[in-house]
Design a protein around this motif. Structure first.
Motif, PDB file in Angstrom:
ATOM      1  N   ALA A 280     -47.997  17.832 -53.534  1.00 21.52           N
ATOM      2  CA  ALA A 280     -48.242  16.660 -54.379  1.00 21.52           C
ATOM      3  C   ALA A 280     -48.257  15.387 -53.541  1.00 21.52           C
ATOM      4  O   ALA A 280     -49.047  14.463 -53.802  1.00 21.52           O
ATOM      5  CB  ALA A 280     -47.174  16.570 -55.469  1.00 21.52           C
ATOM      6  N   GLN A 281     -47.392  15.322 -52.547  1.00 17.35           N
ATOM      7  CA  GLN A 281     -47.380  14.150 -51.663  1.00 17.35           C
ATOM      8  C   GLN A 281     -48.708  14.025 -50.915  1.00 17.35           C
ATOM      9  O   GLN A 281     -49.263  12.920 -50.805  1.00 17.35           O
ATOM     10  CB  GLN A 281     -46.208  14.257 -50.685  1.00 17.35           C
ATOM     11  CG  GLN A 281     -44.853  14.101 -51.363  1.00 17.35           C
ATOM     12  CD  GLN A 281     -43.688  14.406 -50.443  1.00 17.35           C
ATOM     13  OE1 GLN A 281     -43.817  15.173 -49.486  1.00 17.35           O
ATOM     14  NE2 GLN A 281     -42.539  13.819 -50.728  1.00 17.35           N
ATOM     15  N   TYR A 282     -49.213  15.147 -50.423  1.00 13.82           N
ATOM     16  CA  TYR A 282     -50.514  15.118 -49.749  1.00 13.82           C
ATOM     17  C   TYR A 282     -51.616  14.712 -50.722  1.00 13.82           C
ATOM     18  O   TYR A 282     -52.474  13.877 -50.390  1.00 13.82           O
ATOM     19  CB  TYR A 282     -50.836  16.485 -49.143  1.00 13.82           C
ATOM     20  CG  TYR A 282     -52.269  16.597 -48.691  1.00 13.82           C
ATOM     21  CD1 TYR A 282     -52.713  15.931 -47.552  1.00 13.82           C
ATOM     22  CD2 TYR A 282     -53.196  17.340 -49.430  1.00 13.82           C
ATOM     23  CE1 TYR A 282     -54.041  16.006 -47.156  1.00 13.82           C
ATOM     24  CE2 TYR A 282     -54.517  17.430 -49.033  1.00 13.82           C
ATOM     25  CZ  TYR A 282     -54.937  16.764 -47.900  1.00 13.82           C
ATOM     26  OH  TYR A 282     -56.243  16.828 -47.511  1.00 13.82           O
ATOM     27  N   SER A 283     -51.602  15.276 -51.922  1.00 10.04           N
ATOM     28  CA  SER A 283     -52.645  14.974 -52.902  1.00 10.04           C
ATOM     29  C   SER A 283     -52.607  13.510 -53.314  1.00 10.04           C
ATOM     30  O   SER A 283     -53.650  12.872 -53.486  1.00 10.04           O
ATOM     31  CB  SER A 283     -52.479  15.872 -54.135  1.00 10.04           C
ATOM     32  OG  SER A 283     -52.648  17.233 -53.778  1.00 10.04           O
ATOM     33  N   LEU A 284     -51.408  12.981 -53.468  1.00 10.91           N
ATOM     34  CA  LEU A 284     -51.281  11.563 -53.818  1.00 10.91           C
ATOM     35  C   LEU A 284     -51.800  10.692 -52.676  1.00 10.91           C
ATOM     36  O   LEU A 284     -52.482   9.686 -52.906  1.00 10.91           O
ATOM     37  CB  LEU A 284     -49.821  11.245 -54.128  1.00 10.91           C
ATOM     38  CG  LEU A 284     -49.521   9.855 -54.686  1.00 10.91           C
ATOM     39  CD1 LEU A 284     -50.326   9.570 -55.948  1.00 10.91           C
ATOM     40  CD2 LEU A 284     -48.025   9.720 -54.973  1.00 10.91           C
ATOM     41  N   GLY A 285     -51.491  11.100 -51.448  1.00 12.80           N
ATOM     42  CA  GLY A 285     -52.034  10.376 -50.298  1.00 12.80           C
ATOM     43  C   GLY A 285     -53.549  10.369 -50.298  1.00 12.80           C
ATOM     44  O   GLY A 285     -54.197   9.353 -50.025  1.00 12.80           O
ATOM     45  N   LEU A 286     -54.129  11.507 -50.649  1.00  9.18           N
ATOM     46  CA  LEU A 286     -55.585  11.620 -50.697  1.00  9.18           C
ATOM     47  C   LEU A 286     -56.187  10.722 -51.773  1.00  9.18           C
ATOM     48  O   LEU A 286     -57.241  10.110 -51.570  1.00  9.18           O
ATOM     49  CB  LEU A 286     -55.960  13.085 -50.958  1.00  9.18           C
ATOM     50  CG  LEU A 286     -57.382  13.520 -50.631  1.00  9.18           C
ATOM     51  CD1 LEU A 286     -57.689  13.326 -49.154  1.00  9.18           C
ATOM     52  CD2 LEU A 286     -57.572  14.994 -51.015  1.00  9.18           C
ATOM     53  N   MET A 287     -55.501  10.629 -52.911  1.00 13.92           N
ATOM     54  CA  MET A 287     -55.994   9.755 -53.988  1.00 13.92           C
ATOM     55  C   MET A 287     -55.998   8.298 -53.529  1.00 13.92           C
ATOM     56  O   MET A 287     -56.949   7.552 -53.798  1.00 13.92           O
ATOM     57  CB  MET A 287     -55.132   9.929 -55.239  1.00 13.92           C
ATOM     58  CG  MET A 287     -55.068  11.353 -55.786  1.00 13.92           C
ATOM     59  SD  MET A 287     -56.647  12.037 -56.349  1.00 13.92           S
ATOM     60  CE  MET A 287     -56.617  11.564 -58.083  1.00 13.92           C
ATOM     61  N   TYR A 288     -54.940   7.892 -52.827  1.00 14.53           N
ATOM     62  CA  TYR A 288     -54.894   6.528 -52.294  1.00 14.53           C
ATOM     63  C   TYR A 288     -55.939   6.338 -51.195  1.00 14.53           C
ATOM     64  O   TYR A 288     -56.555   5.268 -51.078  1.00 14.53           O
ATOM     65  CB  TYR A 288     -53.505   6.210 -51.738  1.00 14.53           C
ATOM     66  CG  TYR A 288     -52.529   5.707 -52.781  1.00 14.53           C
ATOM     67  CD1 TYR A 288     -52.678   4.447 -53.347  1.00 14.53           C
ATOM     68  CD2 TYR A 288     -51.460   6.492 -53.195  1.00 14.53           C
ATOM     69  CE1 TYR A 288     -51.785   3.976 -54.297  1.00 14.53           C
ATOM     70  CE2 TYR A 288     -50.561   6.039 -54.146  1.00 14.53           C
ATOM     71  CZ  TYR A 288     -50.728   4.772 -54.697  1.00 14.53           C
ATOM     72  OH  TYR A 288     -49.848   4.311 -55.644  1.00 14.53           O
ATOM     73  N   ASP A 289     -56.142   7.347 -50.394  1.00 13.28           N
ATOM     74  CA  ASP A 289     -57.112   7.291 -49.300  1.00 13.28           C
ATOM     75  C   ASP A 289     -58.520   7.084 -49.840  1.00 13.28           C
ATOM     76  O   ASP A 289     -59.324   6.305 -49.288  1.00 13.28           O
ATOM     77  CB  ASP A 289     -57.031   8.590 -48.502  1.00 13.28           C
ATOM     78  CG  ASP A 289     -57.646   8.477 -47.112  1.00 13.28           C
ATOM     79  OD1 ASP A 289     -58.353   7.488 -46.841  1.00 13.28           O
ATOM     80  OD2 ASP A 289     -57.417   9.396 -46.300  1.00 13.28           O
ATOM     81  N   GLN A 290     -58.828   7.771 -50.940  1.00 13.98           N
ATOM     82  CA  GLN A 290     -60.181   7.720 -51.504  1.00 13.98           C
ATOM     83  C   GLN A 290     -60.336   6.660 -52.592  1.00 13.98           C
ATOM     84  O   GLN A 290     -61.453   6.415 -53.045  1.00 13.98           O
ATOM     85  CB  GLN A 290     -60.523   9.099 -52.080  1.00 13.98           C
ATOM     86  CG  GLN A 290     -60.548  10.211 -51.032  1.00 13.98           C
ATOM     87  CD  GLN A 290     -60.723  11.589 -51.635  1.00 13.98           C
ATOM     88  OE1 GLN A 290     -60.541  11.782 -52.844  1.00 13.98           O
ATOM     89  NE2 GLN A 290     -61.081  12.562 -50.813  1.00 13.98           N
ATOM     90  N   GLY A 291     -59.213   6.090 -53.023  1.00 17.20           N
ATOM     91  CA  GLY A 291     -59.285   5.149 -54.136  1.00 17.20           C
ATOM     92  C   GLY A 291     -59.656   5.826 -55.435  1.00 17.20           C
ATOM     93  O   GLY A 291     -60.432   5.292 -56.234  1.00 17.20           O
ATOM     94  N   LYS A 310     -44.014  15.832 -42.995  1.00 13.91           N
ATOM     95  CA  LYS A 310     -42.599  16.046 -42.685  1.00 13.91           C
ATOM     96  C   LYS A 310     -42.028  17.196 -43.497  1.00 13.91           C
ATOM     97  O   LYS A 310     -41.174  17.949 -43.025  1.00 13.91           O
ATOM     98  CB  LYS A 310     -41.823  14.757 -42.959  1.00 13.91           C
ATOM     99  CG  LYS A 310     -40.348  14.827 -42.620  1.00 13.91           C
ATOM    100  CD  LYS A 310     -39.665  13.504 -42.911  1.00 13.91           C
ATOM    101  CE  LYS A 310     -38.160  13.590 -42.630  1.00 13.91           C
ATOM    102  NZ  LYS A 310     -37.482  12.298 -42.946  1.00 13.91           N
ATOM    103  N   ASN A 311     -42.534  17.363 -44.726  1.00 11.13           N
ATOM    104  CA  ASN A 311     -42.047  18.423 -45.613  1.00 11.13           C
ATOM    105  C   ASN A 311     -42.827  19.728 -45.476  1.00 11.13           C
ATOM    106  O   ASN A 311     -42.623  20.659 -46.254  1.00 11.13           O
ATOM    107  CB  ASN A 311     -42.066  17.946 -47.062  1.00 11.13           C
ATOM    108  CG  ASN A 311     -40.980  16.923 -47.337  1.00 11.13           C
ATOM    109  OD1 ASN A 311     -39.859  17.056 -46.864  1.00 11.13           O
ATOM    110  ND2 ASN A 311     -41.306  15.886 -48.092  1.00 11.13           N
ATOM    111  N   GLY A 312     -43.759  19.768 -44.503  1.00 14.32           N
ATOM    112  CA  GLY A 312     -44.384  21.038 -44.146  1.00 14.32           C
ATOM    113  C   GLY A 312     -45.757  21.303 -44.719  1.00 14.32           C
ATOM    114  O   GLY A 312     -46.284  22.408 -44.534  1.00 14.32           O
ATOM    115  N   ASP A 313     -46.393  20.347 -45.404  1.00 16.18           N
ATOM    116  CA  ASP A 313     -47.718  20.622 -45.956  1.00 16.18           C
ATOM    117  C   ASP A 313     -48.738  20.720 -44.815  1.00 16.18           C
ATOM    118  O   ASP A 313     -48.893  19.779 -44.029  1.00 16.18           O
ATOM    119  CB  ASP A 313     -48.138  19.519 -46.931  1.00 16.18           C
ATOM    120  CG  ASP A 313     -49.468  19.828 -47.590  1.00 16.18           C
ATOM    121  OD1 ASP A 313     -49.471  20.545 -48.597  1.00 16.18           O
ATOM    122  OD2 ASP A 313     -50.507  19.357 -47.073  1.00 16.18           O
ATOM    123  N   PRO A 314     -49.466  21.838 -44.705  1.00 13.30           N
ATOM    124  CA  PRO A 314     -50.376  22.028 -43.561  1.00 13.30           C
ATOM    125  C   PRO A 314     -51.547  21.054 -43.555  1.00 13.30           C
ATOM    126  O   PRO A 314     -51.981  20.609 -42.485  1.00 13.30           O
ATOM    127  CB  PRO A 314     -50.855  23.475 -43.727  1.00 13.30           C
ATOM    128  CG  PRO A 314     -50.608  23.808 -45.164  1.00 13.30           C
ATOM    129  CD  PRO A 314     -49.414  23.024 -45.576  1.00 13.30           C
TER     130      PRO A 314
END
Length: 349
Positions: A280-291, A310-314
């Motif tokens: 979810a952290q990665y997905s949220l980052g992607l949403m912010y990255d893409q707007g 840091k939490n291990g998402d590849p």
């Protein structure tokens, strides 16, 4: 990004009996006192329960020893002491109290107040399981599933899980479903997995609800039904289960079983991300990255990417690694920089 399926959590899944007097046969002289203890427990009057229990404990009443152990373990009406609680469980178990057998074995598995001893734990779980105690049957199945104190034996695990599941124990129903789903041998059965996930899900077991949704989403054990998947993800997510919150966000982002809604996707990703769910952290980052669903914000995107990595998402690790390996522009140093310029240059690099 993909849908997440819940696993069995090691050790945490081991169960203690509820804080109620066991349904055993007390000595006739102790019956009235035990009923008074139960009345005090029902009123949460733990001081009174302890007062009533003490003479029964001194006389060696097995049920009283067990209940006193639970009160000591929880620190209710008496000082909390895990070692002393385990000793009370042992004494009660040796006197034949079935619930105490399960609690003593649980202490031996966890090493909570006593040295860890899986083999001895298995012996006590079996004693209680053979007398029909559902939680002991589940716990013995767990030991067989992971080869703790007994030889690893998936069929034996299924046998004991099934006994507890058929008594309605949700944890056993979930674990039985998980075993059928993930077996690599003849026990593998999506149909049986879905059946037992549904049994546990109907009892509001959040992990089972998440996995039942997965079965509907992927068409495993049931015909593929994104709308039902969404329904079960929602029920688990509303209980605060992070994996289901992530999965629900994914469904909204992809428009699976529901009209595509990036705002809802962001909301559910955020709920899961704040619980340290890496996908979810990665997905949220992607949403912010893409707007997408939020105003574009690269600083916020990188913050979530780094947390996810840091939490291990590849996927997040790959993003952070690419960012760190990006070539830096070559700066020509001045011939005689001042101290102030050196500090500024360092901060810019």
């Amino acid at each position: 990004m993909q849908i997440r399926v819940s696993a069995i959590v090691l050790l945490v899944a081991l169960c203690l009996s509820p804080l109620l007097l066991p349904q055993g046969t007390a000595c006739a002289d102790d019956g009235d006192s035990l009923r008074q203890v139960q009345t005090a427990l029902n009123k949460n009057d733990y001081d009174e329960a302890v007062r009533l229990l003490k003479p029964l404990v001194d006389s060696g009443n097995a049920e009283a020893l067990y209940v006193m152990g639970r009160l000591i373990l929880d620190g209710k009406g008496v000082k909390k002491n895990r070692t002393r609680a385990a000793e009370f469980f042992r004494l009660a178990a040796e006197k034949g109290d079935v619930s105490a057998m399960n609690s003593w074995a649980t202490a031996l598995v966890s090493g909570d107040g006593v040295p860890r001893n899986y083999r001895e734990a298995a012996r006590w779980f079996r004693k209680a399981a053979e007398q029909g105690l559902a939680m002991a049957q589940y716990n013995l199945g767990y030991l067989y599933a992971y080869g703790r104190g007994v030889n690893k034996d998936e069929s034996a695990a299924i046998d004991w899980y099934s006994r507890a599941a058929n008594q309605g124990l949700a944890s056993a129903q979930y674990s039985l479903g998980w075993t059928y789903l993930n077996s690599s041998g003849e026990n593998q059965s999506d149909t049986k997995a879905a059946h037992w996930f549904e049994k546990a899900a109907e009892q509001d077991h959040a992990k089972a609800q998440n996995n039942l949704a997965f079965m509907y989403a992927e068409g495993r054990g049931y015909a593929q039904d994104p709308a039902k998947a969404l329904q079960w993800y929602t029920r688990a997510a509303e209980q605060g289960y992070a994996e289901a919150q992530y999965n629900l966000g994914f469904m909204y982002e992809q428009g699976r079983g529901v009209p595509q809604d990036y705002n809802q996707a962001v909301d559910w990703y955020r709920k899961a991300a704040e619980q340290n769910e890496p996908a979810a952290q990665y997905s949220l980052g992607l949403m912010y990255d893409q707007g997408t669903g939020v105003p574009r914000n690269l600083s916020e995107a990188n913050r979530w990417y780094n947390l996810a990595a840091k939490n291990g998402d590849p996927d997040a690790k790959a993003v952070v690694r690419a960012q760190n390996n990006k070539p830096q522009p070559v700066r020509k140093a001045p011939s005689a920089p001042s101290k102030q310029q050196q500090k500024k240059d360092k901060k810019q690099q």
